[in-house]
Design an enzyme around this catalytic site. Structure first.
Site, mmCIF file in Angstrom:
data_model
loop_
_atom_site.group_PDB
_atom_site.id
_atom_site.type_symbol
_atom_site.label_atom_id
_atom_site.label_comp_id
_atom_site.label_asym_id
_atom_site.label_seq_id
_atom_site.Cartn_x
_atom_site.Cartn_y
_atom_site.Cartn_z
ATOM 1 N N GLY A 290 0.538 -1.360 0.174
ATOM 2 C CA GLY A 290 -0.106 -0.473 -0.219
ATOM 3 C C GLY A 290 0.641 1.096 0.265
ATOM 4 N N GLY B 171 -2.412 -5.849 -0.331
ATOM 5 C CA GLY B 171 -3.304 -7.481 0.367
ATOM 6 C C GLY B 171 -3.402 -8.077 1.471
ATOM 7 N N HIS B 172 -2.052 -7.173 1.815
ATOM 8 C CA HIS B 172 -1.862 -8.186 4.015
ATOM 9 C C HIS B 172 -2.811 -7.438 4.505
ATOM 10 C CE1 HIS B 172 -0.036 -5.230 6.298
ATOM 11 N NE2 HIS B 172 0.199 -4.540 5.326
ATOM 12 N N CYS C 122 4.201 5.569 23.628
ATOM 13 C CA CYS C 122 4.788 6.209 25.042
ATOM 14 C C CYS C 122 6.189 5.953 25.495
ATOM 15 C CB CYS C 122 3.883 5.794 25.977
ATOM 16 S SG CYS C 122 4.082 5.810 27.262
HETATM 17 N N1 PLP Z 1 -2.674 2.859 4.032
HETATM 18 C C1 PLP Z 1 -3.393 2.684 5.374
HETATM 19 C C2 PLP Z 1 -4.752 2.740 5.389
HETATM 20 C C3 PLP Z 1 -3.136 1.503 5.997
HETATM 21 O O1 PLP Z 1 -3.404 1.008 7.610
HETATM 22 C C4 PLP Z 1 -2.027 1.045 5.174
HETATM 23 C C5 PLP Z 1 -1.281 0.484 6.807
HETATM 24 O O2 PLP Z 1 -1.591 0.492 8.199
HETATM 25 C C6 PLP Z 1 -1.117 1.562 4.605
HETATM 26 C C7 PLP Z 1 -1.560 2.371 3.880
HETATM 27 C C8 PLP Z 1 0.224 0.854 3.763
HETATM 28 O O3 PLP Z 1 0.271 -0.109 3.562
HETATM 29 P P1 PLP Z 1 1.549 -1.780 3.313
HETATM 30 O O4 PLP Z 1 1.405 -1.595 4.821
HETATM 31 O O5 PLP Z 1 0.747 -2.080 2.416
HETATM 32 O O6 PLP Z 1 2.677 -0.897 3.042
#
Ligand code: PLP
Length: 381
Positions: free
Chosen positions: A70, A199-200, A324
């Site tokens: 992503g 994908g994950h 924290c």
């Molecule tokens: N965008 C959002 C809204 C996400 O929740 C995440 C991952 O937590 C990402 C982008 C990044 O995706 P990736 O972990 O596949 O790089």
């Protein structure tokens, strides 16, 4: 163990693992090679592209380009929009985006690009008038998430896309990473130009994502090299990963499962809020306006990290809205943007359920959480 952290990542579905295996063992040929040994790999890639196109409601499989995650899709969308429009230097985004967008925009801001950081209200919502007013002839791209990974709040991206298109020549990018597989999309009916997938987050392996690029949009190539992915994203295709995301896309198109997940989430959330004093839901209570699987709940005068540690001792896995450590007590940027008071934001946890969770797991968490909160509050007094 009880895994309630499905917005962070998900378990690979057994069917996904089975779909991947042949491409790690028998069919290891390079998908770009001309001989018949690569035929299965090529077929798997086109099948997967069809599944992702169907999941997103794309017009054509040509609109789907596989990436590694992503983050890569988000980065490509934004950097590509800037490269394609060198005369434009303005980006519009929100204060509650994932770091994949937020940190990139901060870096671009330091480099001299102008960023409009749209605010959200205490329920996590954007003001669409502000979006409209922020647009100008220099706006290259507007990047807004479909669902917030911490709170599950949904932005009305179809409507926002229309506002952007009616009032500017900017591209409209949606970070759909935490929404895909949880709520349906029909991108061909929208004005969304670019849409990121990972994908994950929906039972495929880590290391595979996709970027939807609407037919008429010309986005400069991301990786330069061989001609893979129609020359838009070079690099030998990771066929096993692609087969995995394709199978996962088929599985999660059954949204009936998410109805079951939402019933579990609603019970968990409502009983926590009822049973535990001085607890609050972060974000709107309106089920229609958030993901079906996520609850972000604060326990005043506690500490999210301490709650996480106690639950983790019991092999119950959730995540926290705070960071924290010895030097700093920082609450999540998302909760800060929503103006959640510090004493609540420090004690926030996110419970994100998935297709494999059960009623019994919800009951177990409801049994152990109240004494954990009481104990932490006791220590804090
Ligand atoms: N965008 C959002 C809204 C996400 O929740 C995440 C991952 O937590 C990402 C982008 C990044 O995706 P990736 O972990 O596949 O790089």
């Amino acid at each position: 163990m009880i895994y309630f952290d499905n917005n962070a990542t998900t378990r690979i579905a057994p069917e996904v693992f089975d779909a991947m295996k042949p491409f790690l063992t028998d069919f290891y040929g390079n998908a770009s090679s001309a001989y018949d040994f690569s035929r299965e790999s090529k077929k798997a890639i086109s099948r997967a592209r069809e599944s992702i196109a169907a999941l997103l409601g794309a017009n054509s499989t040509d609109e789907i380009i596989f990436t590694s995650c992503g983050t890569e899709s988000d980065n490509w969308a934004i950097l590509g929009a800037l490269e394609a429009n060198p005369e434009k230097n303005h980006i519009v985004t929100t204060k509650v985006e994932h770091e994949a967008v937020r940190s990139l925009c901060k870096k671009l801001e330091k480099k001299g690009f102008r960023i409009t950081w749209l605010e959200v209200d205490e329920n996590g919502f954007l003001d669409s008038e502000r979006l409209k007013n922020s647009l100008n002839e220099k706006t290259a791209i507007v990047s807004v998430m479909a669902a917030n990974n911490e709170t599950g709040i949904l932005f009305p991206v179809e409507k926002l896309a229309e506002i952007v298109k009616e009032n500017s020549g900017a591209l409209f990018h949606v970070d759909g990473v935490n929404a895909v597989g949880k709520i349906p999309f029909n991108l061909k009916k929208t004005e969304i130009d670019l849409f990121s997938v990972s994908g994950h987050k929906f039972h495929a392996p880590k290391g595979i994502g996709a970027l939807y690029i609407k037919e008429n949009i010309k986005l400069p190539s991301h990786f330069i090299g061989g001609g893979q992915e129609s020359g838009k994203r070079a690099g030998t295709e990771a066929v096993h990963q692609i087969a995995g995301i394709g199978k996962a896309a088929e599985i999660v198109q059954d949204f009936e499962q998410m109805k079951r997940v939402s019933i579990l989430r609603n019970r968990l959330e409502n009983e926590i809020l009822n049973k535990i004093p001085n607890s609050r839901l972060n974000g709107t209570k309106d089920y229609e306006k958030r993901l079906p699987n996520t609850a972000n709940i604060s326990f005043e005068n506690t500490n999210g990290e301490a709650i996480l540690a106690r639950l983790s001792d019991l092999k119950i896995y959730v995540s926290t809205g705070s960071a924290c450590n010895a030097e700093s007590h920082r609450t999540s940027a998302v909760l800060q943007a929503m103006n959640i008071p510090f004493s609540d934001a420090m004690g926030a946890i996110r419970l994100s359920l998935g297709r494999y969770n059960t009623e019994a797991e919800v009951a177990r968490v409801l049994e152990v959480l109240p004494p954990i909160i009481a104990e932490i509050r006791g220590f804090a007094e």
